[in-house]
Design a protein around this motif. Structure first.
Motif, PDB file in Angstrom:
ATOM      1  N   PRO A 144      42.299  44.104  34.997  1.00 24.31           N
ATOM      2  CA  PRO A 144      41.189  43.347  34.427  1.00 24.31           C
ATOM      3  C   PRO A 144      39.825  43.952  34.728  1.00 24.31           C
ATOM      4  CG  PRO A 144      42.105  42.196  36.313  1.00 24.31           C
ATOM      5  CD  PRO A 144      43.028  43.333  36.013  1.00 24.31           C
ATOM      6  N   GLU A 192      44.312  36.887  38.206  1.00 22.22           N
ATOM      7  CA  GLU A 192      44.157  35.442  38.118  1.00 22.22           C
ATOM      8  C   GLU A 192      45.525  34.776  38.089  1.00 22.22           C
ATOM      9  OE1 GLU A 192      41.790  34.392  34.746  1.00 22.22           O
ATOM     10  OE2 GLU A 192      40.014  35.479  35.455  1.00 22.22           O
ATOM     11  N   SER A 228      47.292  41.210  36.214  1.00 20.25           N
ATOM     12  CA  SER A 228      46.212  40.230  36.296  1.00 20.25           C
ATOM     13  C   SER A 228      45.802  39.982  37.744  1.00 20.25           C
ATOM     14  CB  SER A 228      46.664  38.908  35.666  1.00 20.25           C
ATOM     15  OG  SER A 228      45.722  37.886  35.862  1.00 20.25           O
ATOM     16  N   ASP A 262      42.434  36.951  32.364  1.00 27.39           N
ATOM     17  CA  ASP A 262      41.608  38.153  32.530  1.00 27.39           C
ATOM     18  C   ASP A 262      42.229  39.388  31.884  1.00 27.39           C
ATOM     19  OD1 ASP A 262      43.679  38.223  34.378  1.00 27.39           O
ATOM     20  OD2 ASP A 262      42.448  38.949  36.044  1.00 27.39           O
TER      21      ASP A 262
END
Length: 288
Positions: A184, A218, A216, A224
């Motif tokens: 990301p 998150e 990711s 993201d």
């Protein structure tokens, strides 16, 4: 529904010992049992509605030991196999022909991100041995002869090598794993720019939005990384973007259902898009 990226392995034995120490340690961190065989995979597939799966070779034994991957493809109509091969080995072409002779084995995977002398033990995106692999014509002739799918795990910093390979052998089919290890913190316009040439109709290249749990930073639904999905979809079209879970590799952070259901939370995906990403794009690529 077809999951294009799963793993399965069975108990070690005298003929097939577990020798990949770093991977053995990694498996201990998974939420699944230390031995995750085809029966365990089938149970998890049934639980979330996955009909078919590709078992990508899991190098917990000697990394070119493909016996269990081949067995999965041979024994189960709903499982396919991707094997691991050393393209520099003297018998590499014959090994490829032997594996591809099994119904359900679709092709092979090259770990371009791995140091050649520590294959599937660690990652180093600075390595360049894939360039040398291009100069193994007998092996690539066998790939053409057997219509093998070429699956590549390469870092986005290595995409120049990937492009060189595909431009040298444009008549093969390719699948690029795991967002090319973009995260990301990268700008899709910049990090994926080398892929634009491969989106041309003259190449049969698919990009895999797989292992998003680890890409990711998150929690579910990994928002993201959705801009990266958008870029790949807009550049390659839904016909050449492929979903895969990378389960149970991602089970240290998420369940199997989460590794699929995030697609329902990508707002710009239509239901038809999701149908392509979870089945048809790969069946077209692999010819199954």
């Amino acid at each position: 529904m077809l999951d294009t990226h799963t793993h399965a392995w069975t108990r070690p034995n005298r003929e097939h010992p577990w020798v990949n120490g770093p991977l053995v340690e990694t498996v201990d961190e998974f939420s699944v049992d230390t031995v995750y065989d085809a029966d365990a995979l089938h149970a998890d597939m049934d639980a979330i509605g996955v009909d078919e799966a590709v078992v990508v070779g899991y190098p917990i034994c000697e990394w070119t030991d493909n016996w269990y991957t081949v067995e999965c493809a041979a024994e189960y109509d709903d499982l396919y196999g991707i094997v691991m091969l050393d393209q520099f080995a003297d018998d590499a072409a014959d090994q490829l022909r032997s594996c591809m002779a099994t119904d359900g084995v679709l092709g092979f995977r090259l770990g371009a991100i791995c140091p050649y002398d520590r294959m599937w033990e660690t990652f180093d995106p600075s390595v360049t041995w894939l360039e040398d692999a291009i100069d193994e014509p007998e092996f690539w002739d066998a790939a053409r002869e057997t219509d093998a799918l070429v699956q590549l795990l390469a870092h986005h910093d290595q995409l120049d090598q990937v492009v060189d390979l595909i431009e040298t052998y444009p008549d093969l089919s390719y699948a690029l794993d795991h967002f090319c290890h973009a995260g990301p913190d990268t700008d899709p316009d910049e990090v994926f720019a080398p892929l634009e040439t491969l989106a041309a109709d003259e190449y049969d290249v698919a990009v895999k939005i797989s292992e998003i749990v680890h890409r990711s930073e998150e929690e579910f639904p990994y928002a993201d990384m959705h801009d990266h999905v958008r870029w790949l979809l807009e550049t390659f079209g839904r016909e050449r973007v492929v979903w895969g879970s990378d389960f149970p590799n991602v089970s240290d952070e998420a369940g199997y259902e989460e590794s699929l259901q995030w697609l329902e939370h990508v707002e710009f995906l239509s239901q038809k898009d999701r149908e392509w990403l979870t089945e048809r794009s790969f069946t077209d690529l692999a010819g199954i």
